[in-house]
Enzyme design. Structure first.
Site, mmCIF file in Angstrom:
data_model
loop_
_atom_site.group_PDB
_atom_site.id
_atom_site.type_symbol
_atom_site.label_atom_id
_atom_site.label_comp_id
_atom_site.label_asym_id
_atom_site.label_seq_id
_atom_site.Cartn_x
_atom_site.Cartn_y
_atom_site.Cartn_z
ATOM 1 N N GLN A 1 1.018 -1.377 -0.339
ATOM 2 C CA GLN A 1 0.061 0.033 -0.320
ATOM 3 C C GLN A 1 0.926 1.138 -0.002
ATOM 4 O OE1 GLN A 1 -3.687 -1.040 2.748
ATOM 5 N NE2 GLN A 1 -1.324 -2.200 3.628
ATOM 6 N N VAL B 1 3.288 4.158 -1.634
ATOM 7 C CA VAL B 1 3.929 4.991 -2.800
ATOM 8 C C VAL B 1 5.367 5.767 -2.800
ATOM 9 C CG1 VAL B 1 1.569 5.930 -2.480
ATOM 10 C CG2 VAL B 1 2.936 7.300 -1.613
ATOM 11 N N HIS C 1 -1.601 1.158 -3.928
ATOM 12 C CA HIS C 1 -1.868 3.017 -4.040
ATOM 13 C C HIS C 1 -1.012 3.492 -4.864
ATOM 14 C CE1 HIS C 1 -3.924 2.036 0.071
ATOM 15 N NE2 HIS C 1 -4.446 1.146 -1.261
HETATM 16 P P1 OAD Z 1 -1.218 2.561 8.781
HETATM 17 O O1 OAD Z 1 -0.708 4.484 8.798
HETATM 18 O O2 OAD Z 1 -2.756 2.755 8.918
HETATM 19 O O3 OAD Z 1 -0.871 1.848 9.694
HETATM 20 C C1 OAD Z 1 0.880 1.883 10.202
HETATM 21 C C2 OAD Z 1 0.729 0.471 10.979
HETATM 22 O O4 OAD Z 1 2.181 0.474 10.877
HETATM 23 C C3 OAD Z 1 0.090 0.853 12.387
HETATM 24 O O5 OAD Z 1 -0.767 -1.219 12.871
HETATM 25 C C4 OAD Z 1 1.186 0.521 13.362
HETATM 26 O O6 OAD Z 1 0.774 -0.310 14.390
HETATM 27 C C5 OAD Z 1 2.367 -0.462 12.727
HETATM 28 N N1 OAD Z 1 3.686 -0.234 12.578
HETATM 29 C C6 OAD Z 1 4.274 1.686 13.345
HETATM 30 N N2 OAD Z 1 5.220 1.289 12.477
HETATM 31 C C7 OAD Z 1 5.979 0.341 12.476
HETATM 32 C C8 OAD Z 1 7.264 -0.524 12.422
HETATM 33 N N3 OAD Z 1 8.071 0.005 12.936
HETATM 34 N N4 OAD Z 1 7.273 -1.913 11.770
HETATM 35 C C9 OAD Z 1 5.777 -2.592 11.466
HETATM 36 N N5 OAD Z 1 4.307 -1.815 12.129
HETATM 37 C C10 OAD Z 1 4.685 -0.689 12.187
HETATM 38 O O7 OAD Z 1 -0.707 3.011 7.233
HETATM 39 P P2 OAD Z 1 -1.370 2.110 6.123
HETATM 40 O O8 OAD Z 1 -1.927 0.540 6.868
HETATM 41 O O9 OAD Z 1 -0.537 1.225 5.222
HETATM 42 O O10 OAD Z 1 -3.049 5.204 2.156
HETATM 43 O O11 OAD Z 1 -2.757 2.751 5.738
HETATM 44 C C11 OAD Z 1 -3.165 2.248 4.582
HETATM 45 C C12 OAD Z 1 -3.616 3.289 3.264
HETATM 46 O O12 OAD Z 1 -4.435 4.353 4.568
HETATM 47 C C13 OAD Z 1 -2.732 4.098 2.716
HETATM 48 O O13 OAD Z 1 -2.001 3.203 1.349
HETATM 49 C C14 OAD Z 1 -2.644 5.315 2.908
HETATM 50 C C15 OAD Z 1 -3.852 5.296 3.765
HETATM 51 O O14 OAD Z 1 -4.886 6.680 3.795
HETATM 52 C C16 OAD Z 1 -3.964 5.811 1.366
HETATM 53 O O15 OAD Z 1 -3.642 7.621 1.269
HETATM 54 C C17 OAD Z 1 -4.962 7.051 -0.188
#
Ligand code: OAD
Length: 276
Positions: free
Chosen positions: A131, A133, A149
């Site tokens: 996901q 970018v 994305h």
């Molecule tokens: P999120 O910000 O929603 O989630 C990030 C996740 O990474 C959380 O569950 C954290 O606990 C975890 N995390 C933080 N630090 C970490 C580390 N060092 N190792 C492993 N995990 C860690 O991000 P996404 O799930 O990617 O879309 O969000 C999905 C989409 O929502 C994105 O692509 C973006 C956003 O809105 C758009 O912009 C359209």
């Protein structure tokens, strides 16, 4: 399967800053790699991976939903990451993505990205669906990658969709324009309410259906349709493994949950499954 990016209710609540920081486990928990997981990964003929912003966190790229530093704790996605936001204020949206594009150009892949590139070299059938970018998986050497994305380093025409390699910032307070048709240029990313690239999503779904192991790393598992991939894999009989320092909606259903930062957990897991 939902095709366009959707917010969940939990995401809406996070905009209001209501979610507490749950990073305690990131600091403390010792890493335990279950032998059955290591064996399953070593034996897998087909591995799929779904990554999210957490995988790039240790490179210095902010996540979206982490309570303090997450981008959506500081900015309202409805004002920056939707087609209507771009229609209302194209320059504001353009500048925000330009700022993030500059930031991504200054960071480097971290051990999590490199571990996934190494895993790809060890497994006959492999697909990494991200996901993110930021392009860091490819910069780390991953080849079989689909970007669900889009990619913030690319820019495209907002009318025709053509990717434009070079552009000049105009002097007025507007985004640059397409050299062919004059419409504004926009980042080549998927915004909320927009469809994912159909070929990328289809490839990710195919990989989820046929894999023996699905690794889900660094995603809050809240944004659809990417968040549906683990269930798809599980229903097809795959072992689903979550790598995340914090609990997510997936945690209760995952076959294994590895609590810790991806930059620590993924290199350890890949080294344990494929020593030498
Ligand atoms: P999120 O910000 O929603 O989630 C990030 C996740 O990474 C959380 O569950 C954290 O606990 C975890 N995390 C933080 N630090 C970490 C580390 N060092 N190792 C492993 N995990 C860690 O991000 P996404 O799930 O990617 O879309 O969000 C999905 C989409 O929502 C994105 O692509 C973006 C956003 O809105 C758009 O912009 C359209």
């Amino acid at each position: 399967m939902r095709m366009s990016i959707e917010f969940s209710t939990r995401v809406a609540r996070a905009w209001d800053g209501a979610r507490a920081c749950e990073n305690a486990q990131m600091r403390a928990a010792p890493l335990v790699l279950p032998a059955s997981l290591v064996t399953a990964l070593r034996a897998a003929r087909s591995v799929a991976v779904l990554t999210g912003a957490g995988v790039s966190a240790e490179s210095g790229v902010p996540t979206f939903r982490d309570a303090q530093q997450g981008l959506w704790a500081q900015f309202d996605p409805r004002e920056l990451a939707t087609p209507s936001a771009f229609a209302r204020n194209p320059k504001r949206v353009w500048d925000w993505y330009a700022m993030r594009r500059d930031m991504v150009a200054r960071v480097a892949p971290n051990p999590a990205h490199f571990a996934l590139a190494e895993l790809e070299r060890r497994v006959p059938d492999f697909l990494l669906a991200t996901q993110n970018v930021d392009g860091l998986h490819r910069r780390a050497g991953s080849v079989r990658v689909v970007e669900l994305h889009g990619n913030i380093t690319r820019v495209r025409c907002s009318a025709e969709g053509t990717v434009v390699a070079q552009w000049r910032e105009p002097a007025d307070a507007l985004p640059p324009r397409c050299p062919a048709c004059g419409a504004y240029l926009r980042p080549d990313v998927v915004w909320f309410e927009e469809m994912l690239p159909a070929d990328a999503l289809a490839a990710a779904e195919d990989a989820a259906r046929r894999c023996d192991v699905l690794l889900v790393a660094g995603t809050s598992a809240e944004v659809y349709p990417a968040a549906a991939l683990p269930e798809l894999a599980q229903r097809a009989g795959a072992l689903v493994v979550e790598v995340n320092p914090n609990e997510t909606p997936l945690s209760a259903d995952a076959g294994h949950v590895l609590r810790g930062p991806a930059g620590v957990v993924l290199p350890a897991l890949v080294a344990a499954a494929f020593p030498g």
